[in-house]
Scaffold this motif. Structure first.
Motif, PDB file in Angstrom:
ATOM      1  N   UNK A  24      69.227 -39.945   9.916  1.00  9.10           N
ATOM      2  CA  UNK A  24      69.338 -39.038  10.704  1.00  9.10           C
ATOM      3  C   UNK A  24      68.905 -39.186  12.311  1.00  9.10           C
ATOM      4  N   UNK A  25      69.505 -39.062  13.365  1.00  4.38           N
ATOM      5  CA  UNK A  25      69.076 -39.286  14.631  1.00  4.38           C
ATOM      6  C   UNK A  25      67.687 -38.279  14.903  1.00  4.38           C
ATOM      7  N   UNK A  28      64.544 -40.072  13.257  1.00  5.53           N
ATOM      8  CA  UNK A  28      64.328 -41.214  14.251  1.00  5.53           C
ATOM      9  C   UNK A  28      63.596 -40.536  15.551  1.00  5.53           C
ATOM     10  N   UNK A  29      63.933 -39.365  16.041  1.00  4.79           N
ATOM     11  CA  UNK A  29      63.303 -39.223  17.359  1.00  4.79           C
ATOM     12  C   UNK A  29      62.150 -38.387  16.816  1.00  4.79           C
ATOM     13  N   UNK A  30      62.135 -37.934  15.753  1.00  2.18           N
ATOM     14  CA  UNK A  30      60.704 -37.345  15.190  1.00  2.18           C
ATOM     15  C   UNK A  30      59.677 -38.303  14.956  1.00  2.18           C
ATOM     16  N   UNK A  31      60.157 -39.303  14.300  1.00  2.00           N
ATOM     17  CA  UNK A  31      59.060 -40.489  13.965  1.00  2.00           C
ATOM     18  C   UNK A  31      58.842 -41.051  15.524  1.00  2.00           C
ATOM     19  N   UNK A  32      59.733 -41.406  16.388  1.00  2.00           N
ATOM     20  CA  UNK A  32      59.373 -41.962  17.484  1.00  2.00           C
ATOM     21  C   UNK A  32      58.137 -41.055  18.303  1.00  2.00           C
ATOM     22  N   UNK A  33      58.586 -39.768  18.460  1.00  2.00           N
ATOM     23  CA  UNK A  33      57.793 -38.760  19.046  1.00  2.00           C
ATOM     24  C   UNK A  33      56.137 -38.657  18.254  1.00  2.00           C
ATOM     25  N   UNK A  34      56.293 -38.916  16.979  1.00  2.00           N
ATOM     26  CA  UNK A  34      55.024 -39.102  16.122  1.00  2.00           C
ATOM     27  C   UNK A  34      54.188 -40.236  16.550  1.00  2.00           C
ATOM     28  N   UNK A  35      55.145 -41.326  16.534  1.00  2.00           N
ATOM     29  CA  UNK A  35      54.563 -42.844  16.966  1.00  2.00           C
ATOM     30  C   UNK A  35      53.633 -42.677  18.223  1.00  2.00           C
TER      31      UNK A  35
END
Length: 187
Positions: A24-25, A28-35
């Motif tokens: 889900x988008x 991905x946004x959550x993972x990107x923010x976490x990284x």
């Protein structure tokens, strides 16, 4: 009783379809923010640890400098106390010099008048009232002349006269008569 079929089932094999994960988008946004958050925290930790290291080195350097300055301060205090002691001694010497009279003053003027570059030595200094007889030996006649000039230049003597000058091959024997303007107390 339980039966177990050890033979494989001879049924048609059907291929099972693997479940494909759906991305889900929002995930991905959550993972990107976490990284990005983890990267920011890592760089912040790195910069803070470098700053801590630099400040630790500065602290150690300043502590060494403080220890060195404390040592210098103690040394300065020691030298100041020695200076005060020496200053006190100098004041006592100058007071004694100020109050000296008679033979001490006479001997000071005689010692200061002896030429430094010649071999001249005194054998007799005799004081009677305001008349002082000086006898001695010199390797050169010029040394006697320099000695007489220096005695007259001190201002302590009214007159400096040569009584006798006997020259030998090795040394000259001389005798001087000096008159002081005032009567010096004799010992």
């Amino acid at each position: 009783m339980i039966r177990v079929n050890l033979l494989r089932d001879q049924t048609v094999r059907v291929r099972k379809t693997a479940a494909r994960p759906t991305v889900s988008r929002m995930g991905l946004v959550t993972v990107a923010i976490f990284l990005v958050f983890i990267g920011g925290m890592g760089s912040y930790w790195y910069s803070v640890s470098r700053e801590i290291g630099a400040l630790t080195q500065t602290r150690d350097r300043l502590r060494r400098e403080n220890d060195r300055l404390q040592g210098l301060k103690k040394e300065i205090e020691k030298y100041q106390s020695l200076k005060l002691i020496a200053q006190g001694r100098i004041e006592v010497i100058e007071k004694l010099k100020e109050f000296q009279t008679g033979p001490v003053s006479l001997m000071n003027h005689l010692i200061q008048s002896i030429p430094r570059d010649s071999s001249l030595w005194l054998t007799l200094v005799d004081q009677k009232a305001d008349r002082i007889a000086i006898r001695g030996y010199a390797f050169r006649n010029e040394a006697v002349a320099d000695f007489m000039t220096n005695l007259a230049a001190t201002g302590f003597f009214k007159s400096v006269d040569l009584e006798v000058l006997e020259s030998d091959k090795e040394a000259s024997k001389f005798s001087l008569i000096c008159i002081t303007p005032r009567k010096l107390p004799s010992e």
